[in-house]
Design a protein around this motif. Sequence first.
Motif, PDB file in Angstrom:
ATOM      1  N   ASP A  61       0.809  -1.220   0.000  1.00  0.00           N
ATOM      2  CA  ASP A  61       0.000   0.000   0.000  1.00  0.00           C
ATOM      3  C   ASP A  61       0.843   1.271   0.000  1.00  0.00           C
ATOM      4  N   ALA A  62       2.156   1.118   0.039  1.00  0.00           N
ATOM      5  CA  ALA A  62       3.026   2.300   0.055  1.00  0.00           C
ATOM      6  C   ALA A  62       3.063   2.955  -1.317  1.00  0.00           C
ATOM      7  N   HIS A  63       3.221   4.289  -1.306  1.00  0.00           N
ATOM      8  CA  HIS A  63       3.399   5.039  -2.552  1.00  0.00           C
ATOM      9  C   HIS A  63       4.875   5.261  -2.870  1.00  0.00           C
ATOM     10  N   ALA A  64       5.701   5.191  -1.855  1.00  0.00           N
ATOM     11  CA  ALA A  64       7.144   5.351  -2.035  1.00  0.00           C
ATOM     12  C   ALA A  64       7.855   4.642  -0.890  1.00  0.00           C
ATOM     13  N   LEU A  65       9.053   4.133  -1.164  1.00  0.00           N
ATOM     14  CA  LEU A  65       9.837   3.429  -0.149  1.00  0.00           C
ATOM     15  C   LEU A  65      11.304   3.774  -0.344  1.00  0.00           C
ATOM     16  N   TRP A  66      11.989   4.030   0.757  1.00  0.00           N
ATOM     17  CA  TRP A  66      13.408   4.367   0.705  1.00  0.00           C
ATOM     18  C   TRP A  66      14.214   3.410   1.574  1.00  0.00           C
TER      19      TRP A  66
ATOM     20  N   GLY B 269      17.894   1.159   7.620  1.00  0.00           N
ATOM     21  CA  GLY B 269      16.494   1.165   7.993  1.00  0.00           C
ATOM     22  C   GLY B 269      15.664   1.457   6.764  1.00  0.00           C
ATOM     23  N   LEU B 270      14.376   1.634   6.953  1.00  0.00           N
ATOM     24  CA  LEU B 270      13.459   1.891   5.844  1.00  0.00           C
ATOM     25  C   LEU B 270      12.559   3.067   6.192  1.00  0.00           C
ATOM     26  N   ARG B 271      12.090   3.757   5.166  1.00  0.00           N
ATOM     27  CA  ARG B 271      11.048   4.772   5.317  1.00  0.00           C
ATOM     28  C   ARG B 271      10.014   4.529   4.234  1.00  0.00           C
ATOM     29  N   ALA B 272       8.751   4.707   4.591  1.00  0.00           N
ATOM     30  CA  ALA B 272       7.671   4.480   3.641  1.00  0.00           C
ATOM     31  C   ALA B 272       6.710   5.658   3.664  1.00  0.00           C
ATOM     32  N   ASP B 273       6.203   6.010   2.495  1.00  0.00           N
ATOM     33  CA  ASP B 273       5.190   7.054   2.388  1.00  0.00           C
ATOM     34  C   ASP B 273       3.958   6.467   1.727  1.00  0.00           C
ATOM     35  N   GLY B 274       2.824   7.056   2.091  1.00  0.00           N
ATOM     36  CA  GLY B 274       1.558   6.596   1.567  1.00  0.00           C
ATOM     37  C   GLY B 274       0.440   7.196   2.383  1.00  0.00           C
ATOM     38  N   PRO B 275      -0.770   6.687   2.275  1.00  0.00           N
ATOM     39  CA  PRO B 275      -1.897   7.264   3.009  1.00  0.00           C
ATOM     40  C   PRO B 275      -1.752   7.082   4.514  1.00  0.00           C
ATOM     41  N   TYR B 276      -2.135   8.122   5.242  1.00  0.00           N
ATOM     42  CA  TYR B 276      -2.135   8.051   6.705  1.00  0.00           C
ATOM     43  C   TYR B 276      -3.585   8.175   7.161  1.00  0.00           C
TER      44      TYR B 276
END
Length: 626
Positions: A23-28, A65-72
């Motif tokens: 469901d993520a829109h972006a992942l780093w 580590g990881l970072r994820a963006d998407g709906p909150y």
Amino acid sequence: MTTGAGAPQLTERGALFRVHAPDAHALWLCLFDPLAGETRLPMQREADGVWQLAAPGIGAGARYGLRADGPYDPPAGLWFDPDKLLLDPYATAIDRPFTYDPALAAPRGEAGDTAPLLPKGVVEAPRPHVAARSPLFTPGGLLYELHVRGFTMCHPEVAPAQRGTIAALGHPAVIAHLKALQVSAVELMPINAWIDERHLGPLGLTNYWGYNPVSWFAIDPRLAPGGMAELRDAVSALHDAGIGVILDMVYNHNGEGDCHGPTLSLRGLDPRGAFRHAADGSLINDTGTGNSIACNAPTMRALILASLRHFVQQAGVDGFRFDLGPALGRMDHGFDPRAPLLEEMRADPVLADRIMIAEPWDIGPGGYQLGQFPGGWLEWNDRYRDDMRRFWRGDAGMIGAVATRLAGSSDIFPNGRSRTVNFLAAHDGFTLADLTAYEERHNQANGEQNRDGHGENYSWNNGIEGASDDPAIRAARCRDAKALLATLFCSRGTIMLSAGDEFGRSQRGNNNAYAQDNAFSWIDWDGRSTELERYVFALAALRADETDLHGTDILTDDDVEWLDEAGNLLTVAQWEDPGRRRLVLRYRVSGLAICLNGASDPCRFRLPHGAADVAARTIVVSRPER
């Protein structure tokens, strides 16, 4: 091309990272260097919601580590927040323990960057697999449940720097004690990296037991500074002594808690897939901890199976005990012993021969599943615990239940083979010594106004609540403990002893010491009762010598006869007599007789003439002084 999430894989050019976040829109991918700080590299979305990146120049020891963006939208089960650094669920090591901070649970936009607060995953070089071998433990043996830290924190023969660690389990003095107890396998309380519950910090407490995991791969650095290599060495040392190793695994929930909990890993990557949700989007809480893992979702099955294989292949463990085991078989319609995860565990070539032990209850609908796990599984038998406690407490009408428990609990396991794990006490509840010294729990130190922990313990205090200097009371409590322990060691099936119960360990009446990382819970080796310890050593030797006692076939009337104290077969009226407190179990072939006297007065048992080797093969379990 490699598909599916997994641990980082080192390549000739660097490392390949694969993360499931549908469901993520972006992942780093976030790399951390002591000098350069954080470097964020965007990952590419591949098939089935897996994000992938081949990062050049990455080697063993890299921190990430990881970072994820998407709906909150927390009410809808979505928690994406790029300010929250996340642990890779497949990370096999972390650089420091977890520490709770309110910022980890702050809403999006209010936390700031949590990278300074979160342990980083560590890329590890592949190790060769431990050579495959059959489990050392077999059903019918003695399991010894212990907490890695508390078991050796006060051990006088273990070097101070090693106390409280997994490495200490390989110390010769520790192994000698386990050998004297005839331990078949140690059952280690959770060693996976965990985090404190948010209410503990303000109380000045920390999570001690470890039943609040964040990672199912990484070992907590507080218990194993040497990581997987330390566990591997300890398992090897125990195996060399003929002792197996069972790991207590917590897959029913994770440390991210309820809707007010921290975002640490799964919640920030796959919140709707990792956790079970009600129709309104709220988190289901069948565990009492705030969330319930969706154990039978395909991606979670893959994660769980991979973590189990990891500990078998990397450390050679003999099996697993599963906390709140019904979670492994929960489907939409309830618990199913043929659930996909349970089926896949038994079909997996790495796991198929491992020992599997269920704690067969949780607090969800239909959560009590004792006797319902698949064939081959062992199950903690709380009915054994309660019936034996009630009998030795003096409750009326217990003689039939006691006979059933001694014989393997045919009412629970009706197919002729007992899968019972008989126990009197475990980490959760009173210690054996406190069982005979406290009628009520005394959990004030936990900061919950003594409301936590079990309310009904089937315990007694021998005339005074708590510790006593009265020699008569102390002697009575010692006799009670001996009677309980002798009954356990004479019971059919697998038995379990909680560490320290063999020499009178006390938690001063605290029956829920999950947050007591102190003398409440640490085993006091110098203060142990050597009298009781010698008694249990003798019981262990007796059980090891008597094959009848550690069999797993449930006893029937073809195998044994049930007698009264005069040597006569028990009549129906005697079985139904609520005041009956005496019983003899005699094996027909060997002549071994187990005589129980739960009455308050002494008794001379008589056995029928002709019993084989009666004098040498009669065990009397009695509380009164004789």
